[in-house]
Design a protein around this motif. Sequence first.
Motif, PDB file in Angstrom:
ATOM      1  N   TYR A 118       0.839  -1.201   0.000  1.00 50.72           N
ATOM      2  CA  TYR A 118       0.000   0.000   0.000  1.00 50.72           C
ATOM      3  C   TYR A 118       0.875   1.252   0.000  1.00 50.72           C
ATOM      4  O   TYR A 118       2.078   1.201   0.289  1.00 50.72           O
ATOM      5  CB  TYR A 118      -0.945   0.031   1.209  1.00 50.72           C
ATOM      6  CG  TYR A 118      -0.266   0.157   2.548  1.00 50.72           C
ATOM      7  CD1 TYR A 118      -0.001   1.406   3.114  1.00 50.72           C
ATOM      8  CD2 TYR A 118       0.108  -0.974   3.264  1.00 50.72           C
ATOM      9  CE1 TYR A 118       0.624   1.524   4.348  1.00 50.72           C
ATOM     10  CE2 TYR A 118       0.729  -0.872   4.494  1.00 50.72           C
ATOM     11  CZ  TYR A 118       0.982   0.379   5.029  1.00 50.72           C
ATOM     12  OH  TYR A 118       1.610   0.486   6.249  1.00 50.72           O
ATOM     13  N   ASN A 170      -9.261  -4.428   3.808  1.00 52.77           N
ATOM     14  CA  ASN A 170      -8.472  -3.604   2.892  1.00 52.77           C
ATOM     15  C   ASN A 170      -7.947  -4.480   1.753  1.00 52.77           C
ATOM     16  O   ASN A 170      -6.797  -4.925   1.752  1.00 52.77           O
ATOM     17  CB  ASN A 170      -7.319  -2.938   3.647  1.00 52.77           C
ATOM     18  CG  ASN A 170      -7.779  -1.803   4.531  1.00 52.77           C
ATOM     19  OD1 ASN A 170      -7.831  -0.646   4.126  1.00 52.77           O
ATOM     20  ND2 ASN A 170      -8.138  -2.140   5.764  1.00 52.77           N
ATOM     21  N   ALA A 175      -4.464   0.658  -1.210  1.00 55.38           N
ATOM     22  CA  ALA A 175      -3.855  -0.677  -1.236  1.00 55.38           C
ATOM     23  C   ALA A 175      -3.699  -1.138  -2.682  1.00 55.38           C
ATOM     24  O   ALA A 175      -4.675  -1.149  -3.439  1.00 55.38           O
ATOM     25  CB  ALA A 175      -4.716  -1.668  -0.462  1.00 55.38           C
ATOM     26  N   SER A 228      -4.240  -6.076   1.921  1.00 51.68           N
ATOM     27  CA  SER A 228      -3.422  -5.588   3.040  1.00 51.68           C
ATOM     28  C   SER A 228      -4.140  -5.815   4.361  1.00 51.68           C
ATOM     29  O   SER A 228      -4.729  -4.884   4.931  1.00 51.68           O
ATOM     30  CB  SER A 228      -3.107  -4.100   2.853  1.00 51.68           C
ATOM     31  OG  SER A 228      -2.523  -3.858   1.593  1.00 51.68           O
TER      32      SER A 228
END
Length: 325
Positions: free
Chosen positions: A157, A202, A249, A253
């Motif tokens: 990220y 994420n 991202a 993540s």
Amino acid sequence: MLQTPKSLQSYTNFLNPPHIQELPTSSSFPTTKQCCKFSRRELTIQSNSLLLLLFGSQSLNPFQMSNAQAEEQSWTDTKTKEEQVENLNTASSCTSKSLTKRAFLDISIDGQPVGRIIVGLYGNDAPVGVATFSDIVSGSAGISYRRKEFVKIMPSYVQHGGVRSYGVDAEMAKRTGITSTVENLVEEWEKMEEKCGAGTKNLAGSVSIVVRDPSKPPPKLKLVARKGKLEIDQEEVGTAPNGTEFVIANKDSPELDASALVVGKVLEGMEVVERIGQVQTVKENTTSPYFRVAKLIGDKRAVVAERGFNRPYSKVVVTNCGLLE
């Protein structure tokens, strides 16, 4: 005349015991032969009946147990199916979110434009986070991401520095109430965690606001003299996120789930995010024992040094940003 010894007499009596008189058998007491006299047909019928009763008693309990086990298994299967349906509904509600707004970020690296990132925002699922991000992107809050830099580039990220917690930006954010929404962002993040449960939030392409720092050390205790008395005071080590930093991202993540609230996803421009991820950065030194000890005791030098880890050597800036109709 010789007398027979007593021992010989007893031996003779043993060999020739006295005659025992048999008792007469009364007709009122039937003999064993008379009591147990059955025909073969009756014996066959009775034995077959006993066998049927025996087999029936042995097969009845397993049959009843099998019915109970079947009912229990059926109830367990039904419960499992209900839980699976509930989990699927929860997972679908956390993954299939509706987009309510679109925003854009124009990016440059060392003054050279590299492209535009278009972000779709989940206004219905994260209203507080989307409102905060939209106000800053559009500049309606008096502050903006415009001309602000990306401060951290990780393998999965990239992180934007957001609005500074000091200077003119901080004063403007305080006036407009942006900084006061941090607690609301944390509450929304907690609700999202409770709603979605386990699993990575994420995912690749997600856009999230940093709402907390789980690695922040606890306050440091120190002695302070007040009015001639020594008192124990707490000194905050480092600064908590102000609710304006955001991350994008480029891979799944899960490490961001503990600190970032998902507010949208990249609709266009993932190649720009990947281009940012290729910028050279300052290498980490977290494995050093000196750094570990300094971080453990809350040394400010360790906090300052940690801010420089994974910082890009090139200047990655948002040159322009706003909301799309």
